[in-house]
Design a protein around this motif. Structure first.
Motif, PDB file in Angstrom:
ATOM      1  N   TYR A 173      25.786  61.830  10.812  1.00 53.34           N
ATOM      2  CA  TYR A 173      25.921  62.547   9.553  1.00 53.34           C
ATOM      3  C   TYR A 173      25.306  63.938   9.642  1.00 53.34           C
ATOM      4  O   TYR A 173      24.184  64.102  10.121  1.00 53.34           O
ATOM      5  CB  TYR A 173      25.267  61.752   8.427  1.00 53.34           C
ATOM      6  N   ILE A 174      26.044  64.930   9.203  1.00 51.21           N
ATOM      7  CA  ILE A 174      25.568  66.309   9.163  1.00 51.21           C
ATOM      8  C   ILE A 174      25.295  66.660   7.709  1.00 51.21           C
ATOM      9  O   ILE A 174      26.207  66.649   6.881  1.00 51.21           O
ATOM     10  CB  ILE A 174      26.595  67.280   9.764  1.00 51.21           C
ATOM     11  N   GLN A 218      23.592  71.063  11.475  1.00 52.10           N
ATOM     12  CA  GLN A 218      24.023  71.638  12.743  1.00 52.10           C
ATOM     13  C   GLN A 218      25.304  72.431  12.467  1.00 52.10           C
ATOM     14  O   GLN A 218      26.021  72.149  11.512  1.00 52.10           O
ATOM     15  CB  GLN A 218      24.256  70.565  13.804  1.00 52.10           C
ATOM     16  N   PRO A 219      25.575  73.474  13.245  1.00 53.43           N
ATOM     17  CA  PRO A 219      26.735  74.336  12.958  1.00 53.43           C
ATOM     18  C   PRO A 219      28.046  73.549  12.941  1.00 53.43           C
ATOM     19  O   PRO A 219      28.253  72.646  13.754  1.00 53.43           O
ATOM     20  CB  PRO A 219      26.709  75.351  14.103  1.00 53.43           C
ATOM     21  N   LYS A 294      26.180  77.962  10.787  1.00 58.78           N
ATOM     22  CA  LYS A 294      25.091  77.130  10.274  1.00 58.78           C
ATOM     23  C   LYS A 294      24.767  77.458   8.824  1.00 58.78           C
ATOM     24  O   LYS A 294      24.447  76.577   8.026  1.00 58.78           O
ATOM     25  CB  LYS A 294      23.839  77.291  11.129  1.00 58.78           C
ATOM     26  N   TYR A 295      24.828  78.740   8.478  1.00 58.98           N
ATOM     27  CA  TYR A 295      24.494  79.175   7.120  1.00 58.98           C
ATOM     28  C   TYR A 295      25.753  79.559   6.358  1.00 58.98           C
ATOM     29  O   TYR A 295      26.676  80.156   6.920  1.00 58.98           O
ATOM     30  CB  TYR A 295      23.539  80.368   7.165  1.00 58.98           C
ATOM     31  N   TYR A 296      25.750  79.251   5.068  1.00 64.34           N
ATOM     32  CA  TYR A 296      26.893  79.532   4.216  1.00 64.34           C
ATOM     33  C   TYR A 296      26.421  80.107   2.879  1.00 64.34           C
ATOM     34  O   TYR A 296      25.326  79.780   2.395  1.00 64.34           O
ATOM     35  CB  TYR A 296      27.702  78.258   3.958  1.00 64.34           C
ATOM     36  N   MET A 297      27.261  80.955   2.302  1.00 63.41           N
ATOM     37  CA  MET A 297      26.999  81.471   0.957  1.00 63.41           C
ATOM     38  C   MET A 297      28.284  81.393   0.140  1.00 63.41           C
ATOM     39  O   MET A 297      29.334  81.865   0.571  1.00 63.41           O
ATOM     40  CB  MET A 297      26.487  82.911   0.998  1.00 63.41           C
ATOM     41  N   ILE A 315      31.376  71.646   2.332  1.00 61.67           N
ATOM     42  CA  ILE A 315      32.153  72.214   3.435  1.00 61.67           C
ATOM     43  C   ILE A 315      32.809  71.075   4.209  1.00 61.67           C
ATOM     44  O   ILE A 315      32.134  70.156   4.678  1.00 61.67           O
ATOM     45  CB  ILE A 315      31.243  73.023   4.387  1.00 61.67           C
ATOM     46  N   ASN A 316      34.122  71.127   4.349  1.00 61.90           N
ATOM     47  CA  ASN A 316      34.817  70.121   5.136  1.00 61.90           C
ATOM     48  C   ASN A 316      34.919  70.576   6.588  1.00 61.90           C
ATOM     49  O   ASN A 316      35.022  71.769   6.880  1.00 61.90           O
ATOM     50  CB  ASN A 316      36.221  69.876   4.583  1.00 61.90           C
ATOM     51  N   TYR A 317      34.894  69.644   7.516  1.00 64.22           N
ATOM     52  CA  TYR A 317      34.997  69.924   8.944  1.00 64.22           C
ATOM     53  C   TYR A 317      35.508  68.668   9.626  1.00 64.22           C
ATOM     54  O   TYR A 317      35.587  67.598   9.003  1.00 64.22           O
ATOM     55  CB  TYR A 317      33.639  70.340   9.523  1.00 64.22           C
ATOM     56  N   SER A 318      35.903  68.777  10.862  1.00 63.66           N
ATOM     57  CA  SER A 318      36.448  67.637  11.594  1.00 63.66           C
ATOM     58  C   SER A 318      35.436  66.499  11.647  1.00 63.66           C
ATOM     59  O   SER A 318      34.312  66.678  12.101  1.00 63.66           O
ATOM     60  CB  SER A 318      36.823  68.059  13.023  1.00 63.66           C
TER      61      SER A 318
END
Length: 374
Positions: A173-174, A218-219, A294-297, A315-318
């Motif tokens: 889990y991220i 993690q990124p 890694k960082y988002y705004m 944020i969705n990701y694979s």
């Protein structure tokens, strides 16, 4: 000569953690502990799931005892430095021991039932930096325990830590964790509510140009993102954002909103997708490749009214699994690229965090809030 004495431990790895809340509420139950410098810095802060609080004490041999909802086998644990450790250096613990036991009644600190899980002497791993997590990995899983005790056996005059996180194996889990953002109407409606996986809470603000900065543990390379409407949108219409921009970066240090290294990921102008319905998730696809950040705004460029609110942002990701609960504890929509979801099969990870199983029972999740897929 400094050395690390281990019971199971082999190595420690460094991870960066957020500035504030890991979760809106936690299910690791504080039992007992040494006093702090004041009521805001008491030992219960070590397991409250919030990185903007800390345990700060001058006790000679500080300790904390806490209880998990059920017996769990720990494979590693993380210690998170305080939010002002860089300013007040020398406050990290020097030596400590983590214990576990399965007493039939609440154990006191001197109980003979405590079993050593891991000890460190003259630590050289934890550095004088703010809000940074150091994970100590065991060479094999510890026995399952329900009660845990953390004792600092050596320190300087003052010792502080923001958080102790227990981890179990098998979870990839991220977490997505709040750093800072525009204030809400009250402490319960601040931007940290966007990441607590509970649509019964919300970010509700009157800021002219609202923004929120968060990080992933993690990124990740974003493939899209979810926005979940507030719990009372149907009653108070016009509170959805109208236009917004999502940015990403890989700053060496935690960036602020004026950081020049932000890269635009996606933007929406004059949105017509979000509706005035309660607890509803909307998915916004990103149809092109994005680097790992890694960082988002999230910057809200236009509001529909003087008040703007969102209950969840993800944020969705694979490989991601997005699920959330309502204030009533019923699991809601899961990871789907449509506006209608189904109840997801979920299990709970093992450390501070928040969430609910499908049967409404509260649970908690490794590395912050969220769920681990079954």
């Amino acid at each position: 000569m400094r050395k690390i004495i281990t019971f199971f431990v082999i190595a420690a790895i460094i991870l960066t953690c957020p500035l504030t809340s890991m979760a809106a509420s936690v299910n690791a139950e504080f039992v007992d502990g040494s006093g702090g410098m004041n009521i805001k810095e008491r030992s219960a802060s070590l397991v409250d799931g919030k990185l903007n609080t800390k345990w700060c004490t001058m006790e000679e041999v500080p300790y904390v005892i806490f209880k998990l909802p059920l017996k769990q086998s720990v494979t590693s644990y993380s210690l998170v430095t305080g939010n002002d450790t860089k300013t007040y250096m020398g406050r990290n613990p020097i030596s400590w021991t983590l214990y576990g036991c399965n007493s039939t009644s609440v154990p006191n600190k001197d109980s003979l039932e405590w079993q050593i899980i891991h000890s460190v002497t003259d630590d050289t791993v934890i550095q004088p930096v703010n809000t940074t997590s150091y994970e100590f990995t065991l060479s094999q899983a510890a026995p399952e325990y329900q009660y845990y005790k953390f004792v600092v056996t050596d320190k300087n005059r003052t010792m502080q830590l923001a958080e102790l996180i227990l981890n179990i194996g098998g979870s990839s889990y991220i977490s997505q964790n709040y750093i800072t953002g525009s204030k809400g109407f009250n402490v319960r409606e601040n931007a940290d509510s966007l990441f607590d996986r509970n649509s019964g809470t919300k970010w509700c603000t009157a800021a002219v140009s609202p923004y929120v900065i968060f990080e992933t543990s993690q990124p990740v390379s974003p493939t899209g993102y979810y926005i979940v409407t507030g719990n009372d949108n149907s009653q108070y219409s016009g509170r959805n954002p109208r236009s917004w921009t999502l940015y990403g970066c890989n700053s060496i240090s935690i960036p602020n909103k004026d950081y020049t290294g932000w890269n635009k990921i996606s933007s929406v102008t004059d949105d017509t997708v979000l509706k005035d319905v309660n607890h509803h998730q909307y998915y916004f696809d990103i149809p092109y490749d994005i680097p790992e950040y890694k960082y988002y705004m999230l910057s809200i460029d236009e509001r529909n009214s003087n008040t703007m609110q969102i209950s969840e942002f993800f944020i969705n990701y694979s490989g991601a699994d997005f699920s959330f609960s309502t204030s009533g504890g019923n699991s809601s929509e899961n990871n789907s690229n449509s506006n209608s979801g189904t109840v997801s099969g979920l299990i709970c990870g093992v450390c501070t965090g928040t969430g609910y199983r499908n049967n409404g029972e509260k649970c908690w999740a490794c590395n912050g809030t969220g769920f681990v897929p079954q």
